[in-house]
Each structure stands twice: as C-alpha cells, then as structure tokens.
Design an enzyme around this catalytic site. Structure first.
Site, short mmCIF file in Angstrom:
data_model
loop_
_atom_site.label_atom_id
_atom_site.label_comp_id
_atom_site.label_asym_id
_atom_site.label_seq_id
_atom_site.Cartn_x
_atom_site.Cartn_y
_atom_site.Cartn_z
N TRP A 1 -31.32 -1.69 -0.26
CA TRP A 1 -30.00 -1.58 -0.89
C TRP A 1 -29.27 -2.90 -0.91
O TRP A 1 -28.61 -3.25 -1.90
CB TRP A 1 -29.18 -0.48 -0.20
N LYS B 1 -24.12 10.95 2.62
CA LYS B 1 -24.83 11.10 3.90
C LYS B 1 -23.94 11.80 4.92
O LYS B 1 -24.25 12.90 5.35
CB LYS B 1 -25.26 9.74 4.46
N ASP C 1 -21.56 -2.61 3.39
CA ASP C 1 -22.02 -1.34 2.80
C ASP C 1 -22.39 -0.41 3.96
O ASP C 1 -23.39 -0.62 4.64
CB ASP C 1 -23.25 -1.61 1.90
C1 LIG Z 1 -27.08 1.81 2.35
C2 LIG Z 1 -27.06 2.33 0.95
N1 LIG Z 1 -26.41 1.65 0.01
C3 LIG Z 1 -26.35 2.08 -1.26
C4 LIG Z 1 -26.98 3.24 -1.65
C5 LIG Z 1 -26.89 3.70 -3.07
O1 LIG Z 1 -26.00 4.75 -3.11
P1 LIG Z 1 -25.68 5.58 -4.42
O2 LIG Z 1 -26.86 6.46 -4.67
O3 LIG Z 1 -24.44 6.32 -4.04
O4 LIG Z 1 -25.44 4.62 -5.53
C6 LIG Z 1 -27.67 4.00 -0.69
C7 LIG Z 1 -28.34 5.24 -1.07
O5 LIG Z 1 -29.05 5.87 -0.31
C8 LIG Z 1 -27.71 3.53 0.63
O6 LIG Z 1 -28.37 4.21 1.59
#
Ligand SMILES: Cc1ncc(COP(=O)(O)O)c(C=O)c1O
Length: 327
Positions: A68, A162, A138
């Site tokens: 991510w 989550k 994040d």
């Molecule tokens: C740490 C992290 N950042 C970003 C995301 C992306 O999230 P989204 O699906 O809400 O765009 C995720 C998705 O699992 C994640 O675990």
C-alpha cells in the site's frame, strides 16, 4: 425510517455524524487543532488527494514498507517528484527500516508512512523522527487497535473497512496548520479545504458507515477504550506468534521486532503445502487464510472484532496439520 434513507441534512443524521466525530475524538484523543473528515473513495483516493493538496513544493518522502505504501508512492509520482526514503521489502524478511536507514530530505513537503503493512505483516515499532517535516500516516489496517499519539502526525488517514465500519467511509484527521490553499484546478471533492468547509457534507456523506462507526466506537468504549483493545489484540496475536516460534512446519517471514498485531503472515516454505493448508482450513470453516496474491504464503487477519477463540481454533488446526506434515 433507517439511516440509509433519511436526508443527511436531517436533525437525526446531524446528531449521528456529530456523535461519531465526538466519539472518535474522545476514543483516539484527537486534539482540538485537528479536523476530522468523513470521506469516500477509500484510502486509495487519499494516495492522490495527499500529493494534490500537500505536495506543493514538488517533492515528498515515501517509506515503502508494503504494497500500500508503494501504491501511495506510485500515485504521488503523477503529481511531482516524490522520493523513496526507505524500504522494508528488499530483504528476504519483511521489516521496518531503522531511523538511520531512512534518507530524509529536509525540503520534502511531507514524509509518508504506512503504519501497519496489511500484506507484508509488519508494523512500525517506532515513530520516525522527520526533523520537523510533517508526517502522514496511513493507518487503514491498525486504526483503533491500540492508542496513538495523534499529535505526532500532520495527518492520519484510514479506510474504514478493517476496524471502523463497512467500506465506503474513509477517515482523515488533519492538523489545522497543515491545511493549505490548493490550486483551483484541484477537483472539488478532492480538495480538503472544501471538505472541511462542508463539515464532510459537501455532498451526501457515507451515512450508513458513519452510523456503524458510531456504534463501533460505543463498543470500543464499552470494552475499555484503546488501551483495552491493545491488550486484547496483543493476547490474540501472541497465541499465533508463540506457536509460530515453536512450530517446526510453519514460520513467519517477518522481522519479529516489527510484527503486525493485525495481520499475521506465515508459511510452510512449500507453496503447495500452503495451498493445501488454506483449503483444508477453509473446509473446516476457517476461510481467508491464503496470503495476498502478490506475496503468497498464508495470512491470518485478526482485526479488533475477531475473537481470541478463533485464533485458538486456528492454532489447534495448525498443530494437527503440523503433526501430519512435519518431516
Ligand atoms: C494499509 C492500507 N492502505 C490502503 C488500503 C487501500 O484501501 P481502500 O481499499 O480503502 O482504498 C488498504 C487496503 O487494504 C490498506 O490495508
């Protein structure tokens, strides 16, 4: 009338969104000089909004510790020249780079980290010293799992799905002095100032997930808050990590100094055996143990709502599997 059909401008919904924000502020200890925004587009949309709003000097530092944070870094490249300030994926073991392994640029507009690496199974075990450069975190896969000192960050963001609420809500927490005027070309919905001005209601907000967030926060309060969540999460994760430490079949590919409490990654070292394990576990009512397709192996995601009994049942099955397959 349910929250899904009522006007978001109604008094009833106004109470819900205000209560959700007040509870989030109280549970996380968010200082008054931070705005709380309820947005849509997932954490992925933040990967674009952050550079569009904040990379005005043209560069920012990204620490790439997982899938991510890598995606966030790649998205920022559309808007300027961000730099990779560190990496946690360039060894056999997933890890969190130490402070002296980071190459931080004092002129960066911000430093971006992803605290819990959902796919790699690592979590920052310290807060990097950025020497005054604003730090963005994040927290999608660890928010509300333990206490956090919000004041260390210029911004925290997280997709809700989550530990907070169903998908469809993204929470952004931004320090007032970090908000900047942005060029008029920035699309309306991607401009944090407009979202602040509209109090997260420039258009229809994700009413249902906001309602669920309010309820989840009440549940966390009832459990004893984030200190209590941390204790529960540590107990749950220890059941798995303790077993992994003694197992002769399963091992973890994560530097245990910075292990995740939410996503426990492990494998047998044999992709076919991993697949057999995931299938047999699913047949026993334990689905979703296959590691993310990008890294393979196995992964147990044990977010706040997952009970310790579930982790114990998994370890019991791992022991049986080990007895059958260990050489
Ligand atoms: C740490 C992290 N950042 C970003 C995301 C992306 O999230 P989204 O699906 O809400 O765009 C995720 C998705 O699992 C994640 O675990």
């Amino acid at each position: 009338m349910s929250v899904m059909e009522m006007s978001h401008r109604s008094k009833v919904f106004d109470d819900i969104i205000k209560t959700a924000e007040a509870k989030l502020r109280s549970v996380m200890g968010i200082p008054e000089n931070y705005k709380v925004l309820f947005l849509q587009g997932g954490a992925t949309q933040q990967f674009a909004m952050i550079p569009m709003n904040f990379m005005q000097g043209g560069t920012a530092d990204y620490v790439v510790t997982g899938t991510w944070s890598k995606k966030a870094y790649q998205e920022a490249q559309k808007f300027g020249e961000p730099k990779e300030a560190g990496n946690g994926l360039d060894r056999d073991e997933a890890y969190i780079p130490r402070q002296d392994e980071l190459t931080l640029n004092p002129d960066a507009d911000y430093v971006h980290i992803c605290e819990n690496n959902t796919i790699a199974g690592t979590k920052w075990d310290y807060t990097p010293d950025t020497n005054g450069v604003p730090l963005i975190n994040d927290m999608s896969s660890c928010i509300l799992s333990e206490p956090v000192d919000v004041s260390k960050y210029a911004m925290i963001y997280a997709g809700a799905q989550k530990n907070m609420a169903p998908a469809g809500l993204t929470v952004a927490i931004i320090r007032d002095d970090f908000l900047k005027e942005v060029p008029a070309s920035v699309p309306t919905m991607l401009n944090y100032n407009i979202q602040v001005k509209g109090e997260s209601m420039h258009n229809t907000p994700p009413c249902w997930p906001i309602y669920v967030l309010m309820e989840v926060l009440t549940w966390i309060e009832g459990k004893g808050g984030l200190e209590a969540m941390k204790k529960l999460n540590e107990e749950k994760a220890a059941v798995l990590y303790d077993y992994l430490a003694e197992s002769t079949l399963f091992k973890t590919q994560v530097d245990l100094k910075s292990k995740s409490l939410m996503n426990v990654c492990f494998n047998t070292g044999d992709a076919e055996l991993d697949a057999a394990f995931a299938k047999e576990a699913a047949d026993k009512g334990m689905p979703n143990l296959k590691g993310h397709r990008s890294v393979g192996g196995l992964r147990a995601s044990i977010y706040n709502a997952f009970p310790i009994e579930g982790v114990e049942a998994l370890v019991e099955f791992m022991r049986e599997f080990e007895a059958k397959h260990a050489k």
